[in-house]
Design a protein around this motif. Structure first.
Motif, PDB file in Angstrom:
ATOM      1  N   LEU A  63      40.638   6.826  69.167  1.00 15.55           N
ATOM      2  CA  LEU A  63      39.974   7.712  68.216  1.00 15.55           C
ATOM      3  C   LEU A  63      40.951   8.719  67.637  1.00 15.55           C
ATOM      4  O   LEU A  63      40.962   8.972  66.430  1.00 15.55           O
ATOM      5  CB  LEU A  63      38.805   8.425  68.895  1.00 15.55           C
ATOM      6  N   LEU A  64      41.801   9.300  68.492  1.00 22.52           N
ATOM      7  CA  LEU A  64      42.757  10.299  68.023  1.00 22.52           C
ATOM      8  C   LEU A  64      43.826   9.678  67.122  1.00 22.52           C
ATOM      9  O   LEU A  64      44.420  10.370  66.291  1.00 22.52           O
ATOM     10  CB  LEU A  64      43.428  10.986  69.219  1.00 22.52           C
ATOM     11  N   SER A  65      44.086   8.373  67.296  1.00 20.02           N
ATOM     12  CA  SER A  65      45.077   7.705  66.443  1.00 20.02           C
ATOM     13  C   SER A  65      44.452   7.124  65.185  1.00 20.02           C
ATOM     14  O   SER A  65      45.139   6.462  64.400  1.00 20.02           O
ATOM     15  CB  SER A  65      45.786   6.596  67.218  1.00 20.02           C
ATOM     16  N   GLY A  66      43.154   7.337  64.983  1.00 25.21           N
ATOM     17  CA  GLY A  66      42.501   6.829  63.785  1.00 25.21           C
ATOM     18  C   GLY A  66      42.306   5.329  63.793  1.00 25.21           C
ATOM     19  O   GLY A  66      42.276   4.700  62.736  1.00 25.21           O
ATOM     20  N   GLY A  67      42.155   4.727  64.983  1.00 28.34           N
ATOM     21  CA  GLY A  67      41.952   3.289  65.079  1.00 28.34           C
ATOM     22  C   GLY A  67      43.235   2.488  65.071  1.00 28.34           C
ATOM     23  O   GLY A  67      43.202   1.257  65.185  1.00 28.34           O
ATOM     24  N   ARG A 182      53.266  18.530  47.667  1.00 29.65           N
ATOM     25  CA  ARG A 182      52.681  18.096  46.405  1.00 29.65           C
ATOM     26  C   ARG A 182      51.172  17.919  46.442  1.00 29.65           C
ATOM     27  O   ARG A 182      50.560  17.625  45.395  1.00 29.65           O
ATOM     28  CB  ARG A 182      53.307  16.755  45.979  1.00 29.65           C
ATOM     29  N   GLY A 183      50.549  18.055  47.609  1.00 26.88           N
ATOM     30  CA  GLY A 183      49.124  17.792  47.719  1.00 26.88           C
ATOM     31  C   GLY A 183      48.312  19.020  48.078  1.00 26.88           C
ATOM     32  O   GLY A 183      48.736  20.160  47.877  1.00 26.88           O
ATOM     33  N   ILE A 184      47.133  18.758  48.623  1.00 21.84           N
ATOM     34  CA  ILE A 184      46.198  19.805  49.028  1.00 21.84           C
ATOM     35  C   ILE A 184      46.032  19.753  50.542  1.00 21.84           C
ATOM     36  O   ILE A 184      45.853  18.677  51.119  1.00 21.84           O
ATOM     37  CB  ILE A 184      44.822  19.611  48.358  1.00 21.84           C
ATOM     38  N   GLY A 185      46.062  20.909  51.187  1.00 26.44           N
ATOM     39  CA  GLY A 185      45.829  20.981  52.622  1.00 26.44           C
ATOM     40  C   GLY A 185      47.112  20.836  53.419  1.00 26.44           C
ATOM     41  O   GLY A 185      48.193  20.556  52.886  1.00 26.44           O
ATOM     42  N   ASN A 186      46.983  21.015  54.736  1.00 24.84           N
ATOM     43  CA  ASN A 186      48.104  20.836  55.642  1.00 24.84           C
ATOM     44  C   ASN A 186      48.362  19.346  55.845  1.00 24.84           C
ATOM     45  O   ASN A 186      47.458  18.588  56.187  1.00 24.84           O
ATOM     46  CB  ASN A 186      47.799  21.515  56.985  1.00 24.84           C
ATOM     47  N   GLY A 187      49.613  18.915  55.635  1.00 31.44           N
ATOM     48  CA  GLY A 187      49.929  17.498  55.615  1.00 31.44           C
ATOM     49  C   GLY A 187      49.609  16.766  56.909  1.00 31.44           C
ATOM     50  O   GLY A 187      48.906  15.747  56.911  1.00 31.44           O
ATOM     51  N   LEU A 188      50.121  17.271  58.031  1.00 34.60           N
ATOM     52  CA  LEU A 188      49.882  16.605  59.314  1.00 34.60           C
ATOM     53  C   LEU A 188      48.406  16.589  59.657  1.00 34.60           C
ATOM     54  O   LEU A 188      47.874  15.590  60.164  1.00 34.60           O
ATOM     55  CB  LEU A 188      50.681  17.294  60.417  1.00 34.60           C
ATOM     56  N   SER A 189      47.725  17.692  59.399  1.00 36.75           N
ATOM     57  CA  SER A 189      46.290  17.752  59.684  1.00 36.75           C
ATOM     58  C   SER A 189      45.523  16.763  58.824  1.00 36.75           C
ATOM     59  O   SER A 189      44.554  16.142  59.284  1.00 36.75           O
ATOM     60  CB  SER A 189      45.760  19.174  59.445  1.00 36.75           C
ATOM     61  N   MET A 190      45.944  16.576  57.576  1.00 38.49           N
ATOM     62  CA  MET A 190      45.268  15.621  56.701  1.00 38.49           C
ATOM     63  C   MET A 190      45.470  14.192  57.189  1.00 38.49           C
ATOM     64  O   MET A 190      44.558  13.362  57.105  1.00 38.49           O
ATOM     65  CB  MET A 190      45.784  15.756  55.268  1.00 38.49           C
ATOM     66  N   ILE A 191      46.658  13.875  57.729  1.00 38.18           N
ATOM     67  CA  ILE A 191      46.903  12.544  58.284  1.00 38.18           C
ATOM     68  C   ILE A 191      45.975  12.287  59.467  1.00 38.18           C
ATOM     69  O   ILE A 191      45.332  11.224  59.577  1.00 38.18           O
ATOM     70  CB  ILE A 191      48.374  12.406  58.715  1.00 38.18           C
ATOM     71  N   ILE A 192      45.881  13.261  60.387  1.00 43.10           N
ATOM     72  CA  ILE A 192      44.997  13.112  61.541  1.00 43.10           C
ATOM     73  C   ILE A 192      43.544  13.045  61.086  1.00 43.10           C
ATOM     74  O   ILE A 192      42.746  12.249  61.595  1.00 43.10           O
ATOM     75  CB  ILE A 192      45.209  14.289  62.521  1.00 43.10           C
ATOM     76  N   PHE A 193      43.194  13.887  60.120  1.00 42.14           N
ATOM     77  CA  PHE A 193      41.840  13.923  59.581  1.00 42.14           C
ATOM     78  C   PHE A 193      41.448  12.558  59.012  1.00 42.14           C
ATOM     79  O   PHE A 193      40.366  12.039  59.296  1.00 42.14           O
ATOM     80  CB  PHE A 193      41.776  15.000  58.491  1.00 42.14           C
ATOM     81  N   GLY A 194      42.344  11.965  58.209  1.00 39.98           N
ATOM     82  CA  GLY A 194      42.039  10.669  57.613  1.00 39.98           C
ATOM     83  C   GLY A 194      41.841   9.590  58.651  1.00 39.98           C
ATOM     84  O   GLY A 194      40.951   8.735  58.528  1.00 39.98           O
ATOM     85  N   GLY A 195      42.640   9.626  59.722  1.00 38.30           N
ATOM     86  CA  GLY A 195      42.494   8.629  60.773  1.00 38.30           C
ATOM     87  C   GLY A 195      41.206   8.767  61.551  1.00 38.30           C
ATOM     88  O   GLY A 195      40.499   7.781  61.807  1.00 38.30           O
ATOM     89  N   ILE A 196      40.840   9.999  61.912  1.00 35.79           N
ATOM     90  CA  ILE A 196      39.635  10.223  62.715  1.00 35.79           C
ATOM     91  C   ILE A 196      38.382   9.901  61.909  1.00 35.79           C
ATOM     92  O   ILE A 196      37.448   9.275  62.415  1.00 35.79           O
ATOM     93  CB  ILE A 196      39.606  11.679  63.219  1.00 35.79           C
ATOM     94  N   VAL A 197      38.350  10.318  60.650  1.00 37.13           N
ATOM     95  CA  VAL A 197      37.170  10.086  59.817  1.00 37.13           C
ATOM     96  C   VAL A 197      36.901   8.591  59.652  1.00 37.13           C
ATOM     97  O   VAL A 197      35.751   8.146  59.672  1.00 37.13           O
ATOM     98  CB  VAL A 197      37.337  10.772  58.445  1.00 37.13           C
ATOM     99  N   THR A 198      37.968   7.797  59.500  1.00 37.85           N
ATOM    100  CA  THR A 198      37.772   6.362  59.315  1.00 37.85           C
ATOM    101  C   THR A 198      37.406   5.661  60.620  1.00 37.85           C
ATOM    102  O   THR A 198      36.722   4.633  60.597  1.00 37.85           O
ATOM    103  CB  THR A 198      39.038   5.719  58.741  1.00 37.85           C
ATOM    104  N   ALA A 199      37.841   6.182  61.757  1.00 33.74           N
ATOM    105  CA  ALA A 199      37.579   5.515  63.034  1.00 33.74           C
ATOM    106  C   ALA A 199      36.251   5.933  63.653  1.00 33.74           C
ATOM    107  O   ALA A 199      35.627   5.150  64.375  1.00 33.74           O
ATOM    108  CB  ALA A 199      38.716   5.807  64.016  1.00 33.74           C
TER     109      ALA A 199
END
Length: 439
Positions: A63-67, A182-199
């Motif tokens: 879950l923490l790795s986003g699947g 170049r984006g919105i939000g904290n980069g590392l947090s967004m990577i973790i966020f994207g993984g958790i939301v999809t898993a």
């Protein structure tokens, strides 16, 4: 809120940042689907379908790795080696005078500390990758088929596999840096966020459909209610603050008068953020991970008995793990809040700028007063975080759904969502648009 989203997309600069962030998250999901060469996915299915003793721990890490761990992709470790390096550096800064001096040298000093974090991330990633693979192999699965995964007996192929995994993690860290720029939000947090939301949705669906309890619908509804209540609680803890009134003395220079205005000093209820949860989980998972190196399902002996206790009785879904998590989160929340407070050096900053708290003398008295207030409000934040950390166990006991419900994952999702909305709000306010929070 929908109208605010439309207004944000109308601004070319903001729209470009949003689209760039979404593009990075899509690339991350593609990377998470690329398996490490030679991995037997059928063996992984046995592990994640609950057929082996380490299934609970594996589902939790998945879950923490986003699947990505379920596919054992090149991004199976995620960005957690870099997060571990960040935590270690933050703990070392107040202990090592040279690092503390660097932290006070502005952007140049922070860049050097970040470079040290990169250097520390690589060996940590190699160690984590080796331990992760050995744990899976010791759980009873033939992860790489006929390949003998061993540093001593098959160095080059083993080192190649580890290098691929480390490269995947460092690539994700680089993507996070790009999102910061170049984006919105904290980069590392967004990577973790994207993984958790999809898993998370697939894990919830699997828990409801495969549960042995007859009240799956009732349990699912109760799980949804508890999750929504937890989200509200996390938002209140994250956004709560105590505002200390501050008065600035008037200073006369020539014909001009400076200062004299009133302001406030915000002390957050949860100054530590999600660091205590991540740090506590890292420490508590460490014994189970190390024990899995020595544990054999059909083994005997004193050492194997100790390893069996940590693998089977001290897993993420156990009562002992939950109670230990509750205590450690309390302790780490206080510890990290005090570290952050000492690094900010608020009493000295107020005195240097001519500010004072009404009724409190500047200097030592101000420091004592702020420390006392911090201890009181941190108690609320610490108890709140500890309850969030312990909640998954009791949710599983009440609903009967064996779900890899992660308090850290939920806190990350909510925290990142709130932080991203706040950044979008700032972008909108600069252009006189009505934003999210004001609505």
């Amino acid at each position: 809120m929908l109208q605010a989203v439309v207004n944000a997309l109308k601004i070319a600069e903001v729209r470009k940042k949003i689209l760039f962030t979404l593009m990075m998250l899509v690339i991350f999901r593609f990377i998470a689907a690329i398996p490490v060469p030679g991995v037997d996915t059928n063996e992984l299915d046995r592990l994640f379908n609950g057929q082996l003793p380490l299934s609970d721990l594996a589902n939790f890490l998945n879950l923490l790795s986003g699947g990505a761990l379920r596919q054992f992709s090149v991004a199976a470790m995620g960005v957690y080696p870099y997060i571990t390096a960040q935590i270690i550096m933050q703990l070392l800064i107040p202990l090592i005078p040279a690092l503390e001096q660097l932290s006070k040298e502005g952007e140049q000093g922070r860049n050097r500390i970040q470079r040290y974090q990169y250097f520390l991330t690589v060996p940590l990633a190699y160690l984590q990758g080796y331990g992760q693979i050995k744990s899976l192999i010791n759980s009873g699965i033939n992860l790489f088929g006929t390949l003998n995964f061993s540093i001593t007996q098959n160095f080059f192929q083993t080192f190649s596999i580890l290098t691929i995994m480390v490269s995947g993690s460092m690539f994700l860290v680089w993507m996070g840096e790009l999102i910061d720029e170049r984006g919105i939000g904290n980069g590392l947090s967004m990577i973790i966020f994207g993984g958790i939301v999809t898993a998370l949705p697939s894990m919830v669906y699997q828990a409801i459909t495969t549960s042995s309890s007859g009240n799956n619908v009732i349990g699912g509804i109760l799980l949804l209610i508890v999750t929504l209540a937890t989200v509200v609680g996390i938002v209140l803890i994250t956004e709560g603050q105590r505002r200390i009134p501050v008065q600035y003395a008037k200073r006369v220079r020539g014909n001009k008068v400076y200062g004299g205005q009133s302001s406030h000093l915000p002390l957050k209820v949860n100054m530590a953020g999600m660091i205590p949860l991540i740090f506590a989980q890292s420490i508590l998972i460490f014994p189970s991970t190390v024990a899995s190196y020595f544990w054999k399902p059909d083994g005997t002996g004193f050492l194997n008995g100790i390893a069996n206790f940590f693998v089977n009785s001290f897993g993420p879904n156990g009562l002992a793990f939950t109670l230990a998590m509750f205590v450690l989160v309390l302790l780490f929340t206080y510890f990290y809040a005090l570290v952050m407070f000492n690094q900010q050096n608020l009493p000295e900053m107020l005195q240097r700028n001519g500010g004072f708290i009404p009724g409190i003398r500047p200097g030592r008295n101000t420091e004592v007063y702020l420390t006392k207030v911090l201890n009181r409000i941190t108690l609320i934040g610490a108890v709140g975080l500890a309850v969030v950390a312990a909640l998954p166990y009791f949710v599983q006991q009440i609903t009967g759904l064996q779900i890899g419900f992660s308090s850290t994952g939920l806190l990350i999702v909510v925290g990142v969502a709130v932080d991203t909305m706040r950044q979008l709000e700032a972008q909108m306010m600069m252009r006189n648009y009505e934003g999210f929070i004001s609505r």
